[in-house]
Scaffold this motif. Structure first.
Motif, PDB file in Angstrom:
ATOM      1  N   ARG A 196       0.818  -1.222   0.000  1.00 29.53           N
ATOM      2  CA  ARG A 196       0.000   0.000   0.000  1.00 29.53           C
ATOM      3  C   ARG A 196       0.849   1.269   0.000  1.00 29.53           C
ATOM      4  NH1 ARG A 196      -2.103  -3.790   3.077  1.00 29.53           N
ATOM      5  NH2 ARG A 196      -1.077  -3.041   4.938  1.00 29.53           N
ATOM      6  N   GLY A 197       2.148   1.127  -0.255  1.00 31.90           N
ATOM      7  CA  GLY A 197       3.012   2.295  -0.345  1.00 31.90           C
ATOM      8  C   GLY A 197       3.169   2.769  -1.779  1.00 31.90           C
ATOM      9  N   LYS A 198       3.893   3.852  -1.954  1.00 34.52           N
ATOM     10  CA  LYS A 198       4.104   4.402  -3.287  1.00 34.52           C
ATOM     11  C   LYS A 198       5.285   3.702  -3.960  1.00 34.52           C
ATOM     12  CE  LYS A 198       2.020   8.872  -2.320  1.00 34.52           C
ATOM     13  NZ  LYS A 198       2.189  10.345  -2.297  1.00 34.52           N
ATOM     14  N   PRO A 199       5.229   3.553  -5.297  1.00 31.35           N
ATOM     15  CA  PRO A 199       6.283   2.814  -6.010  1.00 31.35           C
ATOM     16  C   PRO A 199       7.672   3.390  -5.758  1.00 31.35           C
ATOM     17  CG  PRO A 199       4.412   3.216  -7.458  1.00 31.35           C
ATOM     18  CD  PRO A 199       4.158   4.002  -6.211  1.00 31.35           C
ATOM     19  N   PHE A 200       8.593   2.514  -5.440  1.00 31.27           N
ATOM     20  CA  PHE A 200      10.012   2.821  -5.283  1.00 31.27           C
ATOM     21  C   PHE A 200      10.332   3.675  -4.056  1.00 31.27           C
ATOM     22  CE2 PHE A 200       9.351   2.425  -9.957  1.00 31.27           C
ATOM     23  CZ  PHE A 200      10.064   1.252 -10.149  1.00 31.27           C
ATOM     24  N   ALA A 201       9.341   3.913  -3.177  1.00 33.03           N
ATOM     25  CA  ALA A 201       9.588   4.752  -2.002  1.00 33.03           C
ATOM     26  C   ALA A 201      10.162   3.972  -0.831  1.00 33.03           C
ATOM     27  CB  ALA A 201       8.304   5.458  -1.572  1.00 33.03           C
ATOM     28  N   GLY A 202      10.338   2.657  -0.976  1.00 31.29           N
ATOM     29  CA  GLY A 202      10.957   1.851   0.068  1.00 31.29           C
ATOM     30  C   GLY A 202      10.023   1.518   1.212  1.00 31.29           C
ATOM     31  N   GLY A 203      10.637   0.975   2.272  1.00 31.90           N
ATOM     32  CA  GLY A 203       9.880   0.650   3.477  1.00 31.90           C
ATOM     33  C   GLY A 203       9.464  -0.792   3.609  1.00 31.90           C
ATOM     34  N   LEU A 204       9.803  -1.633   2.624  1.00 34.27           N
ATOM     35  CA  LEU A 204       9.437  -3.050   2.718  1.00 34.27           C
ATOM     36  C   LEU A 204      10.318  -3.741   3.748  1.00 34.27           C
ATOM     37  CD1 LEU A 204       7.711  -5.367   1.418  1.00 34.27           C
ATOM     38  CD2 LEU A 204       9.747  -5.866   0.031  1.00 34.27           C
ATOM     39  N   SER A 205       9.698  -4.516   4.634  1.00 34.32           N
ATOM     40  CA  SER A 205      10.427  -5.264   5.660  1.00 34.32           C
ATOM     41  C   SER A 205      11.042  -6.515   5.060  1.00 34.32           C
ATOM     42  CB  SER A 205       9.462  -5.641   6.781  1.00 34.32           C
ATOM     43  OG  SER A 205      10.061  -6.542   7.684  1.00 34.32           O
ATOM     44  N   MET A 206      12.307  -6.758   5.378  1.00 32.23           N
ATOM     45  CA  MET A 206      13.017  -7.943   4.901  1.00 32.23           C
ATOM     46  C   MET A 206      13.754  -8.585   6.064  1.00 32.23           C
ATOM     47  SD  MET A 206      14.566  -6.532   1.276  1.00 32.23           S
ATOM     48  CE  MET A 206      14.781  -8.171   0.585  1.00 32.23           C
ATOM     49  N   ALA A 207      13.629  -9.913   6.171  1.00 34.64           N
ATOM     50  CA  ALA A 207      14.296 -10.632   7.257  1.00 34.64           C
ATOM     51  C   ALA A 207      15.730 -10.948   6.886  1.00 34.64           C
ATOM     52  CB  ALA A 207      13.551 -11.918   7.562  1.00 34.64           C
TER      53      ALA A 207
ATOM     54  N   VAL B  89      11.111   9.337   4.412  1.00 32.11           N
ATOM     55  CA  VAL B  89      12.372   9.074   5.105  1.00 32.11           C
ATOM     56  C   VAL B  89      12.587   7.567   5.240  1.00 32.11           C
ATOM     57  CG1 VAL B  89      13.642   9.411   7.256  1.00 32.11           C
ATOM     58  CG2 VAL B  89      12.215  11.247   6.345  1.00 32.11           C
ATOM     59  N   ASN B  90      13.816   7.147   5.034  1.00 24.70           N
ATOM     60  CA  ASN B  90      14.144   5.726   5.169  1.00 24.70           C
ATOM     61  C   ASN B  90      14.073   5.301   6.633  1.00 24.70           C
ATOM     62  OD1 ASN B  90      14.721   5.218   2.404  1.00 24.70           O
ATOM     63  ND2 ASN B  90      16.696   6.229   2.644  1.00 24.70           N
ATOM     64  N   ARG B  91      13.613   4.088   6.836  1.00 22.77           N
ATOM     65  CA  ARG B  91      13.461   3.553   8.189  1.00 22.77           C
ATOM     66  C   ARG B  91      14.712   2.798   8.591  1.00 22.77           C
ATOM     67  NH1 ARG B  91       8.435  -0.350  10.206  1.00 22.77           N
ATOM     68  NH2 ARG B  91       9.323  -0.903  12.253  1.00 22.77           N
ATOM     69  N   GLU B  92      15.151   3.028   9.804  1.00 24.06           N
ATOM     70  CA  GLU B  92      16.326   2.330  10.318  1.00 24.06           C
ATOM     71  C   GLU B  92      16.015   0.843  10.528  1.00 24.06           C
ATOM     72  OE1 GLU B  92      19.422   3.417  10.846  1.00 24.06           O
ATOM     73  OE2 GLU B  92      18.855   5.374  10.038  1.00 24.06           O
ATOM     74  N   SER B  93      17.053   0.032  10.448  1.00 28.54           N
ATOM     75  CA  SER B  93      16.865  -1.406  10.633  1.00 28.54           C
ATOM     76  C   SER B  93      16.551  -1.728  12.093  1.00 28.54           C
ATOM     77  CB  SER B  93      18.135  -2.158  10.222  1.00 28.54           C
ATOM     78  OG  SER B  93      19.134  -2.036  11.219  1.00 28.54           O
ATOM     79  N   ASP B  94      16.037  -2.940  12.304  1.00 31.12           N
ATOM     80  CA  ASP B  94      15.787  -3.419  13.662  1.00 31.12           C
ATOM     81  C   ASP B  94      16.976  -4.212  14.206  1.00 31.12           C
ATOM     82  OD1 ASP B  94      13.251  -2.331  13.506  1.00 31.12           O
ATOM     83  OD2 ASP B  94      12.276  -4.207  12.935  1.00 31.12           O
ATOM     84  N   ILE B  95      18.073  -4.225  13.482  1.00 24.11           N
ATOM     85  CA  ILE B  95      19.263  -4.957  13.927  1.00 24.11           C
ATOM     86  C   ILE B  95      19.871  -4.214  15.119  1.00 24.11           C
ATOM     87  CG2 ILE B  95      21.554  -5.784  13.275  1.00 24.11           C
ATOM     88  CD1 ILE B  95      20.571  -5.866  10.376  1.00 24.11           C
ATOM     89  N   PRO B  96      20.079  -4.878  16.228  1.00 25.30           N
ATOM     90  CA  PRO B  96      20.590  -4.189  17.420  1.00 25.30           C
ATOM     91  C   PRO B  96      22.081  -3.861  17.302  1.00 25.30           C
ATOM     92  CG  PRO B  96      20.397  -6.542  17.851  1.00 25.30           C
ATOM     93  CD  PRO B  96      19.823  -6.316  16.490  1.00 25.30           C
ATOM     94  N   TRP B  97      22.482  -2.840  18.059  1.00 23.45           N
ATOM     95  CA  TRP B  97      23.910  -2.508  18.165  1.00 23.45           C
ATOM     96  C   TRP B  97      24.598  -3.591  19.005  1.00 23.45           C
ATOM     97  CZ3 TRP B  97      27.631  -1.638  21.820  1.00 23.45           C
ATOM     98  CH2 TRP B  97      28.799  -1.012  21.362  1.00 23.45           C
TER      99      TRP B  97
END
Length: 420
Positions: free
Chosen positions: A46-57, A133-141
Motif C-alpha cells: 500500500r506504499g508508493k512505487p520505489f519509495a521503500g519501506g518493505l520489511s526484509m528478514a 524518510v528511510n526507516r532504520e533497521s531493527d538490527i541491534p547494536w
C-alpha cells in the motif's frame, strides 16, 4: 534572414532529436527496471512505487528497503550516475555507507555500463519523487555497524560486468546475463553461507540455483533435477510459467508471485526465450532421491474409499479435493497439481506449509487477477490438521516426501503471523 530561419530549424530539430533519445533511454531503463523487479523490493504494501519501506528478514534482524525515487532529500535525487553505479554494483551509498547484501549488488555487479546508464535515466526522469524518510533497521547494536561490510565486500564481492562465453551462443549468453545479473535469481534460489553470502554466483558453482530457504519460504531448485527441479519441464513449460505464473507442473506463490506480476510477464519473447535457454542448460544438482518421479494413483483410490483411510486423507477430501482433484492432478493452469509438483516433493516443506497457512496473493496477468488463488487455512485448520493433510499430500501419488510435523507448522505459523 533565411540563414537565421535555417539555424533555428536545425536547432529545433537537434533539440527534438535529443529529447527523443532521452525518452528512448528512459523507456529502456523502465524495461530494465522491470527485469530487475526493482519495484517489488523498494515498495511497501500500500506504499508508493520505489519509495521503500518493505520489511526484509536477515539472520541479524529486520531491515527496510530504501527510497529510490528521485526525491533530493529522502531518495536518490542527488545521486550522480557514478554514485548510482557504485550503489548498484558495489553496494555503497552516496554518503559512503555500505548497503546490506540483501540488496543484490553482487548480482548487479554484472550489469553493463549501457544498462546502468539507462537505469539511471529512468530513476531520475521516469519515476515520480516521493518524500519518505528511510526507516532504520531493527538490527541491534553493535551488529548494525556497517564497517564490517567493507570486509565482506573484499571477500565475497566479485567485481566486473558479465563477459560472454565464446563457447556459447547469443541466446545462452543473453539468458545468463539476465539470470545472473538484473534477474538476480540466485539471490533467492541459491543457498547462503555462514556470512550470508551466496554460495555460488553462476553455473560454475555446484550450489547455484539449487534452492534455498528464505523468509519462511523455500525458493525452488532451478537446475535440471528431475523431481524437484526443472528436469521434467519443457522449454514451453518454462516460458508459460515465466509469462503467466502457472503451467502443468506448478503455480507461483510467495515472493515469486511478485516476480511474475512485476517482472517476467513484461519481458520480451526474446528475453524470456534466452532465460529459458540458459536455465534449461543447467545440469541436475540436488537430487531429491534416486527414484525419478512417476505418477501412482494409489492415493486416489484411498481418497475414494469411504470413509477415507487416515486423518490427512479426510481433511484433503473436505478442504482440498474440489480444487486439486481426487487424482492430485489439479486443473492446470488454473488450479495447481499436487501430484509430482516440485514444491510438494522438495525435502524442505516450508513453502507448502506457508502457502497452506497464509494462502497465495493474486497472480495478475495483463491486468486480470487469477480466478482461483490459494485461500488461507490458518483460521480454519489447526497445526495438527495442517500437518496431517500435508503429510498425506507429500506421501500421495508417489510424491515420496517426508512427513510434516505439527511443530513445523506451529513454528511457521508464529513467524509468518508476526510479519503480517
Amino acid at each position: 534572414m533565411r540563414i537565421v530561419t535555417l539555424s533555428l530549424a536545425l536547432l529545433l530539430a537537434l533539440q527534438s532529436s535529443a529529447r527523443a533519445a532521452d525518452d528512448a533511454l528512459v523507456q529502456r531503463g523502465a524495461y530494465l527496471a522491470k527485469l530487475g523487479d526493482c519495484v517489488a523490493c523498494h515498495s511497501a504494501p500500500r506504499g508508493k512505487p520505489f519509495a521503500g519501506g518493505l520489511s526484509m528478514a536477515t539472520p541479524l534482524g529486520r531491515i527496510y528497503t530504501t527510497n529510490i525515487t528521485p526525491d533530493p532529500g529522502t531518495g536518490i535525487g542527488r545521486y550522480t550516475e557514478e554514485d548510482f553505479a557504485r550503489a548498484l554494483r558495489e553496494g555503497v551509498a552516496r554518503d559512503g555507507h555500505n548497503l546490506y547484501p540483501a540488496m543484490p549488488y553482487p548480482s548487479y555487479a554484472k550489469v553493463n555500463d549501457d544498462d546502468v546508464k539507462a537505469l539511471y535515466a529512468f530513476f531520475m526522469k521516469g519515476v515520480a519523487p516521493v518524500q519518505q524518510v528511510n526507516r532504520e533497521s531493527d538490527i541491534p547494536w553493535p551488529l548494525n555497524m556497517r564497517w564490517p561490510l567493507k570486509l565482506w565486500n573484499m571477500v565475497f564481492l566479485d567485481k566486473g560486468v558479465y563477459q560472454d562465453k565464446a563457447t556459447k551462443d547469443v541466446a545462452w549468453n543473453r539468458g545468463a546475463y539476465l539470470v545472473q545479473g538484473l534477474g538476480h535469481c540466485g539471490s533467492c534460489h541459491t543457498s547462503r553461507g555462514f556470512a550470508f553470502q551466496e554460495k555460488a554466483l553462476d553455473e560454475s558453482g555446484v550450489a547455484y540455483l539449487t534452492g534455498a530457504a528464505l523468509d519462511g519460504w523455500f525458493a525452488s531448485n532451478l537446475t535440471g533435477e528431475h523431481n524437484v527441479g526443472l528436469g521434467r519441464w519443457s522449454e514451453v513449460d518454462l516460458v508459460a510459467f515465466l509469462k503467466t505464473g502457472a503451467n502443468s507442473h506448478a503455480s507461483a506463490f510467495g515472493s515469486m508471485t511478485g516476480v511474475i506480476n512485476n517482472s517476467t510477464q513484461a519481458m520480451t519473447d526474446i528475453d524470456i526465450a534466452a532465460m529459458t535457454t540458459y536455465l534449461k542448460s543447467l545440469p541436475a544438482v540436488g537430487s531429491a532421491g534416486a527414484l525419478r518421479y512417476s505418477y501412482d494413483g494409489q492415493a486416489t483410490r484411498a481418497l475414494l474409499t469411504r470413509p477415507a483411510s487416515d486423518a490427512g486423507a479426510r481433511i484433503y477430501a473436505e478442504y482440498c479435493m474440489h480444487c486439486h482433484g481426487a487424482d492430485g492432478r489439479g486443473f492446470a493452469p488454473m488450479l495447481a497439481p499436487l501430484a509430482g509438483n516440485p514444491n510438494v516433493m522438495e525435502r524442505d516443506a516450508s513453502s507448502l506449509i506457508n502457502v497452506t497457512l497464509n494462502g497465495a496473493s493474486d497472480l495478475v496477468i495483463d491486468g486480470i487477477p487469477s480466478p482461483y488463488p490459494m485461500p488461507e487455512y490458518a483460521p480454519v485448520l489447526n497445526d495438527r490438521q495442517i500437518a496431517d493433510v500435508l503429510t498425506f499430500v507429500r506421501a500421495g501419488w508417489n510424491n515420496r516426501s517426508p512427513a510434516v510435523s505439527a511443530d513445523e507448522v506451529a513454528k511457521l505459523r508464529k513467524s509468518t503471523q508476526a510479519i503480517q
